[in-house]
Design a protein around this motif. Structure first.
Motif, PDB file in Angstrom:
ATOM      1  N   ARG A  17       0.837  -1.194   0.000  1.00 35.87           N
ATOM      2  CA  ARG A  17       0.000   0.000   0.000  1.00 35.87           C
ATOM      3  C   ARG A  17       0.880   1.255   0.000  1.00 35.87           C
ATOM      4  N   ASP A  18       1.511   1.583   1.126  1.00 32.94           N
ATOM      5  CA  ASP A  18       2.363   2.772   1.170  1.00 32.94           C
ATOM      6  C   ASP A  18       3.599   2.586   0.295  1.00 32.94           C
ATOM      7  N   GLU A  20       3.895   0.860  -2.416  1.00 31.41           N
ATOM      8  CA  GLU A  20       3.559   0.963  -3.843  1.00 31.41           C
ATOM      9  C   GLU A  20       3.314   2.407  -4.262  1.00 31.41           C
ATOM     10  N   GLN A  21       3.141   3.302  -3.282  1.00 33.16           N
ATOM     11  CA  GLN A  21       2.978   4.719  -3.591  1.00 33.16           C
ATOM     12  C   GLN A  21       4.308   5.401  -3.895  1.00 33.16           C
ATOM     13  N   SER A  22       5.396   4.674  -3.737  1.00 30.26           N
ATOM     14  CA  SER A  22       6.696   5.202  -4.141  1.00 30.26           C
ATOM     15  C   SER A  22       6.684   5.425  -5.650  1.00 30.26           C
ATOM     16  N   ALA A  26       4.623   0.959  -8.839  1.00 31.50           N
ATOM     17  CA  ALA A  26       3.340   0.256  -8.955  1.00 31.50           C
ATOM     18  C   ALA A  26       3.547  -1.181  -9.424  1.00 31.50           C
ATOM     19  N   ALA A  54      -9.153   3.076  -4.239  1.00 37.04           N
ATOM     20  CA  ALA A  54      -8.314   3.811  -5.192  1.00 37.04           C
ATOM     21  C   ALA A  54      -8.628   3.441  -6.629  1.00 37.04           C
ATOM     22  N   ASP A  58      -7.126  -2.218  -7.697  1.00 34.19           N
ATOM     23  CA  ASP A  58      -6.622  -2.330  -6.324  1.00 34.19           C
ATOM     24  C   ASP A  58      -7.594  -3.115  -5.464  1.00 34.19           C
ATOM     25  N   GLY A 250       8.414   3.757  -0.192  1.00 32.39           N
ATOM     26  CA  GLY A 250       7.190   4.442   0.180  1.00 32.39           C
ATOM     27  C   GLY A 250       7.175   5.859  -0.356  1.00 32.39           C
ATOM     28  N   GLU A 251       6.157   6.613   0.035  1.00 35.40           N
ATOM     29  CA  GLU A 251       6.020   8.001  -0.414  1.00 35.40           C
ATOM     30  C   GLU A 251       7.312   8.787  -0.177  1.00 35.40           C
ATOM     31  N   THR A 294       8.927  -4.122  -8.004  1.00 38.53           N
ATOM     32  CA  THR A 294       8.669  -2.681  -8.094  1.00 38.53           C
ATOM     33  C   THR A 294       9.602  -1.982  -9.074  1.00 38.53           C
TER      34      THR A 294
END
Length: 414
Positions: A17-18, A20-22, A26, A54, A58, A250-251, A294
């Motif tokens: 979740r977090d 994959e936001q990097s 995705a 989202a 997802d 992450g982000e 990733t």
């Protein structure tokens, strides 16, 4: 390993979740399912499988993980229970309903809902008053609890929230049915002493924590390079769940890295007094899988799982390692499933490391001959980043063989 008592730390993995936001990280649904299986084998307690609201993809990915990973323990998992499978939801009925739809097939489902609580976020992003935020916490947590017995609540940007209001929000969440309170340092702003004090205040003041009915969780970002240190400070202050990602992805600058938090607790367990249920021998393999899934390379000097984590080039260090591994390694590579220790030969290497590698290659020299070989080695190494085995063979061949140079031949086979 026992999961009871004050010393057990639940590992909540949010790679899917977090992580994959990097940017650029995705994953396809198939890859997510593969990574989820690896996380289960690793022994994580909670898999945050995604953000179902989202996108339809997802939602489908989270549902597949709940069904295929969350119903039974996968082969090799160091626990007889499957992991909790969690879905993230904003504090609104649609998100919460979709999260429940996605995770409900799991044997142990969880809904994780959140809303921001810092003055900055409430004023400029939410455009809501404190009273409105409190009312939404009551409604959203109660709605999630009406669907699922396991509800996690996060006050986004807790690290910059006013402590008195933060405690009030958390008390409302507990009364509405939250079973885990996650405290995000959303922008990686706090220092370890500040974050530890924040967690200690929550543990002392918010109802339900002291009795063990509610678990406090840490979620730290790495914008100032303090994510792991902050997570550790929070755990030492009384939190008993750590939200982490494989390789720290992450982000923005990422999250606290699972492998770092876990190995700190494993390596310094006698001092810290905390432990996890993670099979640490799977850390390196899981790291490689996530990197491939990733497309995010692991930096060579990354703690625990980087390519250089168990590599030594300094001559002083190499000499120490040849005498006793504990001189320069506080954990063994096999304890995290990494390749064996490497002594990298280069311009900084010493005579001992060169002699050891030559012996492994089948060359034996007396001290005088070795001095000559070493001098030639240093001359060549000055012009190269590293000296590989082929270079060493060529080096020996290029020198006029001394009388006392003995090339050991392979033993005859029966």
């Amino acid at each position: 390993m026992s999961k009871s008592g004050d010393g057990y730390v639940r590992i909540f993995d949010t790679t899917l979740r977090d992580g994959e936001q990097s940017p650029g990280a995705a994953m396809t649904s198939a890859r997510k399912l593969e990574v989820a299986g690896a996380l289960s084998r690793l022994g994580v307690d909670v898999i945050e499988a995604g953000f179902p609201a989202a996108s339809p993809d997802d939602l489908a990915a989270v549902r597949a993980i709940a069904e295929h990973v969350g119903r039974h323990p996968v082969e090799g998992r160091p626990s007889d229970e499957p992991p909790i499978v969690c879905g993230l939801a904003r504090a609104n009925p649609r998100d919460i309903n979709l999260a429940w739809e996605a995770v409900s097939l799991a044997a142990r489902p969880r809904i994780h809902t959140f809303i921001a609580t810092s003055n900055l976020h409430m004023e400029h992003k939410l455009r809501m008053t404190r009273a409105q935020v409190l009312a939404l916490v009551d409604e959203s947590v109660a709605h999630a609890r009406s669907l699922c017995d396991d509800v996690e609540f996060s006050p986004e940007d807790a690290g910059r929230s006013e402590p008195g209001f933060l405690h009030e929000v958390l008390a409302h969440a507990v009364r509405a049915g939250a079973t885990t309170l996650n405290i995000p340092d959303t922008v990686g702003y706090t220092t370890p002493d500040e974050y530890g004090a924040l967690i200690a205040g929550i543990v002392a003041d918010v109802p339900g924590i002291a009795t063990g009915d509610v678990v406090v969780s840490v979620h730290c970002h790495d914008d100032l390079g303090l994510a792991t240190a902050n997570a550790l400070a929070g755990l030492r202050a009384g939190a008993r769940q750590a939200e982490v990602t494989i390789n720290g992805i992450g982000e923005r600058a990422g999250n606290a890295a699972l492998e770092e938090v876990v190995m700190i607790l494993a390596t310094r367990g006698a001092v810290i007094g905390l432990h996890t249920g993670i099979d640490t021998t799977q850390l390196a393999g899981t790291s490689r899988l996530v990197s491939a899934a990733t497309g995010t390379p692991v930096q060579p000097n990354k703690a625990v799982v980087g390519a250089n984590a168990f590599s030594h080039q300094s001559g002083i260090h190499q000499d120490g390692m040849l005498k006793h591994a504990g001189t320069y390694e506080i954990m063994r590579p096999e304890s995290v499933g990494a390749m064996p220790t490497r002594l990298v030969l280069g311009k900084h290497s010493g005579r001992s490391a060169l002699a050891a590698r030559l012996a492994e290659l089948g060359y034996a020299f007396d001290d005088t001959a070795l001095d000559h070989v070493f001098a030639r080695f240093k001359s060549l190494a000055e012009r190269r980043k590293a000296m590989h085995d082929a270079d060493l063979h060529a080096l020996v061949r290029s020198m006029s063989a001394p009388a006392n140079d003995v090339r050991r031949e392979p033993e005859e086979r029966a």
